[in-house]
Motif scaffolding. Structure first.
Motif, PDB file in Angstrom:
ATOM      1  N   SER A 209       0.835  -1.207   0.000  1.00  0.00           N
ATOM      2  CA  SER A 209       0.000   0.000   0.000  1.00  0.00           C
ATOM      3  C   SER A 209       0.863   1.248   0.000  1.00  0.00           C
ATOM      4  N   LEU A 210       1.909   1.235   0.809  1.00  0.00           N
ATOM      5  CA  LEU A 210       2.813   2.381   0.862  1.00  0.00           C
ATOM      6  C   LEU A 210       3.545   2.579  -0.459  1.00  0.00           C
ATOM      7  N   GLU A 211       3.933   1.474  -1.113  1.00  0.00           N
ATOM      8  CA  GLU A 211       4.662   1.573  -2.374  1.00  0.00           C
ATOM      9  C   GLU A 211       3.753   2.010  -3.529  1.00  0.00           C
ATOM     10  N   ILE A 212       2.585   1.427  -3.640  1.00  0.00           N
ATOM     11  CA  ILE A 212       1.685   1.739  -4.755  1.00  0.00           C
ATOM     12  C   ILE A 212       1.178   3.173  -4.660  1.00  0.00           C
ATOM     13  N   LEU A 213       0.890   3.629  -3.463  1.00  0.00           N
ATOM     14  CA  LEU A 213       0.341   4.972  -3.278  1.00  0.00           C
ATOM     15  C   LEU A 213       1.414   5.956  -2.808  1.00  0.00           C
ATOM     16  N   ASP A 214       2.648   5.742  -3.238  1.00  0.00           N
ATOM     17  CA  ASP A 214       3.758   6.595  -2.782  1.00  0.00           C
ATOM     18  C   ASP A 214       3.685   8.025  -3.327  1.00  0.00           C
ATOM     19  N   PHE A 215       2.829   8.268  -4.315  1.00  0.00           N
ATOM     20  CA  PHE A 215       2.674   9.627  -4.839  1.00  0.00           C
ATOM     21  C   PHE A 215       1.766  10.476  -3.942  1.00  0.00           C
ATOM     22  N   MET A 216       1.120   9.853  -2.968  1.00  0.00           N
ATOM     23  CA  MET A 216       0.255  10.577  -2.032  1.00  0.00           C
ATOM     24  C   MET A 216       0.989  10.758  -0.701  1.00  0.00           C
ATOM     25  N   PRO A 217       0.852  11.916  -0.071  1.00  0.00           N
ATOM     26  CA  PRO A 217       1.476  12.094   1.244  1.00  0.00           C
ATOM     27  C   PRO A 217       0.702  11.317   2.315  1.00  0.00           C
ATOM     28  N   ILE A 218       1.435  10.721   3.240  1.00  0.00           N
ATOM     29  CA  ILE A 218       0.805   9.988   4.336  1.00  0.00           C
ATOM     30  C   ILE A 218       0.371  10.991   5.402  1.00  0.00           C
ATOM     31  N   GLU A 219      -0.912  10.974   5.730  1.00  0.00           N
ATOM     32  CA  GLU A 219      -1.425  11.848   6.785  1.00  0.00           C
ATOM     33  C   GLU A 219      -1.430  11.144   8.127  1.00  0.00           C
ATOM     34  N   ALA A 220      -1.770   9.859   8.138  1.00  0.00           N
ATOM     35  CA  ALA A 220      -1.797   9.084   9.380  1.00  0.00           C
ATOM     36  C   ALA A 220      -1.630   7.621   9.037  1.00  0.00           C
ATOM     37  N   ALA A 221      -0.942   6.905   9.908  1.00  0.00           N
ATOM     38  CA  ALA A 221      -0.765   5.472   9.737  1.00  0.00           C
ATOM     39  C   ALA A 221      -0.793   4.815  11.108  1.00  0.00           C
ATOM     40  N   ASP A 222      -1.648   3.810  11.264  1.00  0.00           N
ATOM     41  CA  ASP A 222      -1.772   3.101  12.525  1.00  0.00           C
ATOM     42  C   ASP A 222      -1.728   1.602  12.261  1.00  0.00           C
ATOM     43  N   PRO A 223      -0.568   0.966  12.460  1.00  0.00           N
ATOM     44  CA  PRO A 223      -0.467  -0.464  12.181  1.00  0.00           C
ATOM     45  C   PRO A 223      -1.285  -1.321  13.138  1.00  0.00           C
ATOM     46  N   PHE A 224      -1.677  -0.791  14.288  1.00  0.00           N
ATOM     47  CA  PHE A 224      -2.468  -1.563  15.237  1.00  0.00           C
ATOM     48  C   PHE A 224      -3.907  -1.722  14.766  1.00  0.00           C
ATOM     49  N   SER A 225      -4.442  -0.710  14.103  1.00  0.00           N
ATOM     50  CA  SER A 225      -5.797  -0.815  13.571  1.00  0.00           C
ATOM     51  C   SER A 225      -5.790  -1.146  12.083  1.00  0.00           C
ATOM     52  N   GLY A 226      -4.642  -1.004  11.418  1.00  0.00           N
ATOM     53  CA  GLY A 226      -4.532  -1.331  10.008  1.00  0.00           C
ATOM     54  C   GLY A 226      -4.984  -0.229   9.075  1.00  0.00           C
ATOM     55  N   VAL A 227      -4.982   1.013   9.534  1.00  0.00           N
ATOM     56  CA  VAL A 227      -5.472   2.122   8.728  1.00  0.00           C
ATOM     57  C   VAL A 227      -4.320   3.030   8.301  1.00  0.00           C
ATOM     58  N   ILE A 228      -4.285   3.334   6.998  1.00  0.00           N
ATOM     59  CA  ILE A 228      -3.345   4.317   6.451  1.00  0.00           C
ATOM     60  C   ILE A 228      -4.185   5.369   5.737  1.00  0.00           C
ATOM     61  N   SER A 229      -4.038   6.631   6.144  1.00  0.00           N
ATOM     62  CA  SER A 229      -4.747   7.734   5.498  1.00  0.00           C
ATOM     63  C   SER A 229      -3.757   8.548   4.680  1.00  0.00           C
ATOM     64  N   PHE A 230      -4.067   8.705   3.413  1.00  0.00           N
ATOM     65  CA  PHE A 230      -3.230   9.474   2.508  1.00  0.00           C
ATOM     66  C   PHE A 230      -3.909  10.797   2.184  1.00  0.00           C
TER      67      PHE A 230
END
Length: 166
Positions: A80-101
């Motif tokens: 997910s991080l590699e495919i959407l690397d053109f978007m800035p990461i706003e929040a990432a929480d590996p405990f809940s599994g959510v990445i907001s771009f």
């Protein structure tokens, strides 16, 4: 005058604390026992604490194994991080599994998108991944979001195969 209000506030606070302590001591008086199969399903999903936790204080015992507390698939996360690397990461929480771009424009594209990726399971399967995609103009066609999901799944499988060769 100020002194009297402070005493009254302290008395009310002490009374509320005592009431809270009394109420936490009240067990399940008048409650029915839950169906064992329903309880097992709720415990497995994490919606209900296991039976070995009797009180709220048992949550702070830290008896969980730190190696299994993060339950997202690392290949889906990395892909997910590699495919959407053109978007800035706003929040990432590996405990809940959510990445907001945040909004970003794909290479060769003219429209900006933002995405939220939800990795729901440790399994490397399509059902473990959900992608919500939005443009500045509103919702995006579901087929476009599905293509992003497919690209993430493909990259995750490539990462898994690469690690299998070690």
């Amino acid at each position: 005058m100020m002194r009297r209000d402070t005493r009254k506030t302290r008395a009310v606070s002490a009374g509320l604390l005592a009431a809270a302590l009394v109420l936490t001591g009240c067990g399940g008086f008048g409650q029915r026992e839950m169906d064992p199969e329903t309880r097992r399903q709720l415990e497995q999903s994490g919606a209900l604490a296991p039976r070995d936790r009797d009180t709220i204080w048992d949550l702070f015992n830290n008896r969980d194994d730190p190696n299994v507390t993060v339950e997202v698939n690392r290949y889906l996360w990395q892909a997910s991080l590699e495919i959407l690397d053109f978007m800035p990461i706003e929040a990432a929480d590996p405990f809940s599994g959510v990445i907001s771009f945040g909004y970003g424009t794909p290479p060769g594209g003219g429209q900006a998108y933002r995405a939220t990726v939800f990795v729901t399971d440790p399994a490397l399967e399509a059902r473990s991944l959900r992608v919500a995609l939005q443009s500045r103009g509103g919702a995006v066609n579901r087929e476009t979001a599905r293509q992003i999901e497919d690209a993430i799944l493909t990259r995750a499988r490539q990462l898994r195969i690469r690690d299998g060769r070690l």
